[in-house]
Design a protein around this motif. Structure first.
Motif, PDB file in Angstrom:
ATOM      1  N   MET A  59       0.820  -1.121  -0.117  1.00 53.06           N
ATOM      2  CA  MET A  59      -0.129   0.009   0.013  1.00 53.06           C
ATOM      3  C   MET A  59       0.925   1.180   0.023  1.00 53.06           C
ATOM      4  SD  MET A  59      -2.405  -1.579   3.059  1.00 53.06           S
ATOM      5  CE  MET A  59      -0.815  -1.952   3.852  1.00 53.06           C
ATOM      6  N   ALA A  61       0.648   3.833   1.699  1.00 49.39           N
ATOM      7  CA  ALA A  61       0.632   4.150   3.137  1.00 49.39           C
ATOM      8  C   ALA A  61       1.848   3.659   3.589  1.00 49.39           C
ATOM      9  CB  ALA A  61      -0.616   3.820   3.879  1.00 49.39           C
ATOM     10  N   GLU A  62       2.270   2.531   3.132  1.00 51.22           N
ATOM     11  CA  GLU A  62       3.499   1.801   3.809  1.00 51.22           C
ATOM     12  C   GLU A  62       4.882   2.392   3.388  1.00 51.22           C
ATOM     13  OE1 GLU A  62       3.196  -2.819   4.115  1.00 51.22           O
ATOM     14  OE2 GLU A  62       2.204  -2.234   2.357  1.00 51.22           O
ATOM     15  N   TRP A 191      -4.556   7.313   3.274  1.00 53.92           N
ATOM     16  CA  TRP A 191      -4.702   6.667   4.385  1.00 53.92           C
ATOM     17  C   TRP A 191      -3.638   6.621   5.163  1.00 53.92           C
ATOM     18  CZ3 TRP A 191      -9.623   3.396   4.917  1.00 53.92           C
ATOM     19  CH2 TRP A 191     -10.850   4.201   4.455  1.00 53.92           C
ATOM     20  N   TYR A 192      -3.622   5.955   6.404  1.00 47.73           N
ATOM     21  CA  TYR A 192      -2.739   5.722   7.262  1.00 47.73           C
ATOM     22  C   TYR A 192      -2.727   4.077   7.744  1.00 47.73           C
ATOM     23  CZ  TYR A 192      -0.445   5.415  11.986  1.00 47.73           C
ATOM     24  OH  TYR A 192       0.263   4.947  13.062  1.00 47.73           O
ATOM     25  N   HIS A 193      -1.543   3.710   7.615  1.00 51.11           N
ATOM     26  CA  HIS A 193      -1.279   2.380   8.122  1.00 51.11           C
ATOM     27  C   HIS A 193      -1.109   2.103   9.487  1.00 51.11           C
ATOM     28  CE1 HIS A 193       1.671  -1.399   7.996  1.00 51.11           C
ATOM     29  NE2 HIS A 193       0.286  -1.898   7.818  1.00 51.11           N
ATOM     30  N   ASP A 195      -1.258  -0.872  11.355  1.00 47.73           N
ATOM     31  CA  ASP A 195      -0.508  -2.048  11.852  1.00 47.73           C
ATOM     32  C   ASP A 195      -0.803  -3.201  10.744  1.00 47.73           C
ATOM     33  OD1 ASP A 195       1.472  -3.443  12.857  1.00 47.73           O
ATOM     34  OD2 ASP A 195       0.533  -3.510  14.812  1.00 47.73           O
ATOM     35  N   SER A 196       0.041  -4.213  10.761  1.00 46.29           N
ATOM     36  CA  SER A 196      -0.457  -5.383  10.089  1.00 46.29           C
ATOM     37  C   SER A 196      -0.052  -6.631  10.845  1.00 46.29           C
ATOM     38  CB  SER A 196       0.546  -5.800   8.835  1.00 46.29           C
ATOM     39  OG  SER A 196       0.319  -4.580   8.006  1.00 46.29           O
ATOM     40  N   ASN A 309      -3.952  -6.267   6.802  1.00 46.63           N
ATOM     41  CA  ASN A 309      -3.443  -4.803   6.984  1.00 46.63           C
ATOM     42  C   ASN A 309      -4.575  -4.010   7.571  1.00 46.63           C
ATOM     43  OD1 ASN A 309      -0.720  -5.072   5.891  1.00 46.63           O
ATOM     44  ND2 ASN A 309      -2.151  -6.024   4.317  1.00 46.63           N
ATOM     45  N   TYR A 310      -4.252  -3.174   8.918  1.00 44.28           N
ATOM     46  CA  TYR A 310      -5.269  -2.200   9.157  1.00 44.28           C
ATOM     47  C   TYR A 310      -4.979  -0.818   8.505  1.00 44.28           C
ATOM     48  CZ  TYR A 310      -9.426  -0.864  12.125  1.00 44.28           C
ATOM     49  OH  TYR A 310     -10.366  -0.432  12.804  1.00 44.28           O
ATOM     50  N   LEU A 311      -5.836  -0.395   7.623  1.00 46.38           N
ATOM     51  CA  LEU A 311      -5.458   0.976   7.079  1.00 46.38           C
ATOM     52  C   LEU A 311      -7.055   1.795   7.717  1.00 46.38           C
ATOM     53  CD1 LEU A 311      -4.946   0.812   3.227  1.00 46.38           C
ATOM     54  CD2 LEU A 311      -3.612   1.650   4.796  1.00 46.38           C
TER      55      LEU A 311
END
Ligand code: FES
Ligand SMILES: [Fe+2]
Length: 393
Positions: A59, A61-62, A191-193, A195-196, A309-311
């Motif tokens: 992503m 965001a990463e 968007w903001y990453h 955590d995964s 992945n929580y975005l």
């Protein structure tokens, strides 16, 4: 144009909600059980699906900043993604041109160059061989011939696709079949990453079947989130990519307003899958968010793993919001590991008994019909004919 498509889908969902109906396929669809466990079949899927189709590997965001990189193992294939000095993302095989060492350990970071851990050859962010250790001793080589091996890569809608075949000529945008324009309505590039996390699962197709299946929600997930969910699904496809929505979800109160005012977040509700291995599902933990699940085959036909992945639309602003996001992530691990994948692993063992010849997808499970047809079609298609599959006009 793509917003019009979202409006059309919303209207269709509302019409079905009013009528108490869902679209149904003409017939049920049978999948021979050995397609889920036969080793040769699975190897063909690895070679012809996972090594030829673009995969959504990262992503934006990463790796938003110049110099950001992501190294990952994709079902045994080492990939290195790099945000180059010009701001574009390039993908490479994570492999040194000297004797083949993997350059970077798995994970994300920021670097000015890639240095091989074996004999310290260095590569620029865009993959050129920049330095050779003890060059006089090593002997003369033309450095321009020894850069990293580049893989086809496309960044679109805040997502990054890579094809694991350096020689692939399949246009990634063509493969996306216009679906990327719909995905753009999420605005993931900003968007903001959060955590995964990784979850171990069953055969990749058993796992993927579940992501397109709303039929099971009030049953398998009755003790977690599913009790109040309708089990009905409406499928929309763009090439092999499918969006799944409920007949009524997100439509309450919207109809009375003019279409221009229909909020985008309602228009994009549901589950968005990206063939062959991604699911994007909306949640609300710590703020507006999605769980973007990347499913990868494991080392054997009966295994897979998923990176959840929580975005989030915005970084959590308070400790409370961060805790809510963390709780949501923990909850989704539990649901997928203990409910979906625990069921899938046992289901896989049952299929392997061959006690039944087929499993069946109902007239309400169109997502499964489409998915399995696409896998079959791709296996039957030669490299040079692949683009024709996606020329939707
Ligand atoms: S293998 Fe990378 S420098 Fe030798
Ligand atoms: Fe599920």
């Amino acid at each position: 144009m793509s917003r019009e498509q979202l409006i059309e889908m919303a209207k269709n969902n509302m019409a079905h909600a009013r009528a108490g109906t869902i679209p149904q396929t003409d017939d049920i669809y049978k999948v021979p059980v050995e397609k889920y466990f036969d080793k040769d079949r699975w190897q063909e899927e690895m070679n012809k699906v996972f090594r030829r189709m673009p995969l959504m590997l990262a992503m934006t965001a990463e790796m938003r900043e110049i110099g950001d990189y992501k190294a990952m193992d994709v079902g045994g294939y080492p990939v290195l993604l790099s945000r180059t000095d010009s701001g574009e993302v390039k993908a490479f095989v994570n492999m040194c041109s000297h004797r083949g060492a993997q350059l970077m350990d798995e994970g994300c970071g920021n670097t000015t160059k890639f240095t091989c851990p074996y004999h310290a050859w260095t590569y620029s962010r865009s993959g050129q061989l920049a330095g050779i250790y003890s060059p006089k001793d090593f002997g003369d080589i033309d450095r321009s011939e020894y850069g990293l091996t580049e893989l086809p890569c496309l960044e679109k809608a805040g997502l990054i696709w890579v094809t694991l075949d350096p020689k692939s000529t399949l246009d990634i945008e063509l493969f996306l079949s216009g679906y990327d324009e719909l995905l753009e309505h999420f605005g993931f590039e900003n968007w903001y990453h959060f955590d995964s996390q990784r979850v171990e699962g069953p055969n990749w197709k058993i796992a993927y079947d579940g992501y397109m299946d709303l039929y099971h929600l009030p049953i398998l997930h009755k003790n977690t989130f599913g009790a109040d969910f309708p089990n009905q699904a409406i499928y929309y496809s763009w090439g092999p990519h499918q969006r799944v929505a409920g007949p009524s979800r997100g439509s309450e109160g919207m109809e009375a307003k003019p279409e221009e005012e229909w909020p985008t977040e309602h228009l994009i509700a549901g589950v968005w899958t990206i063939f062959p291995h991604i699911s994007i599902a909306g949640f609300d933990g710590g703020g507006r968010a999605v769980m973007l699940s990347q499913l990868f085959p494991g080392e054997t036909p009966d295994t897979s793993y998923t990176i959840q992945n929580y975005l989030m639309e915005k970084p959590p602003e308070t400790e409370e919001a961060a805790k809510a996001a963390r709780d949501q992530l923990d909850f989704l691990r539990y649901v997928v590991q203990e409910e979906d994948y625990a069921t899938g692993i046992k289901l896989g063992k049952a299929l392997a008994t061959r006690a039944k010849d087929y499993v069946i997808f109902g007239r309400n499970e169109e997502g499964g019909h489409n998915f399995h047809r696409w896998v079959d079609t791709i296996l039957e298609t030669d490299d040079e004919d692949l683009p024709k599959l996606f020329q939707t006009g």
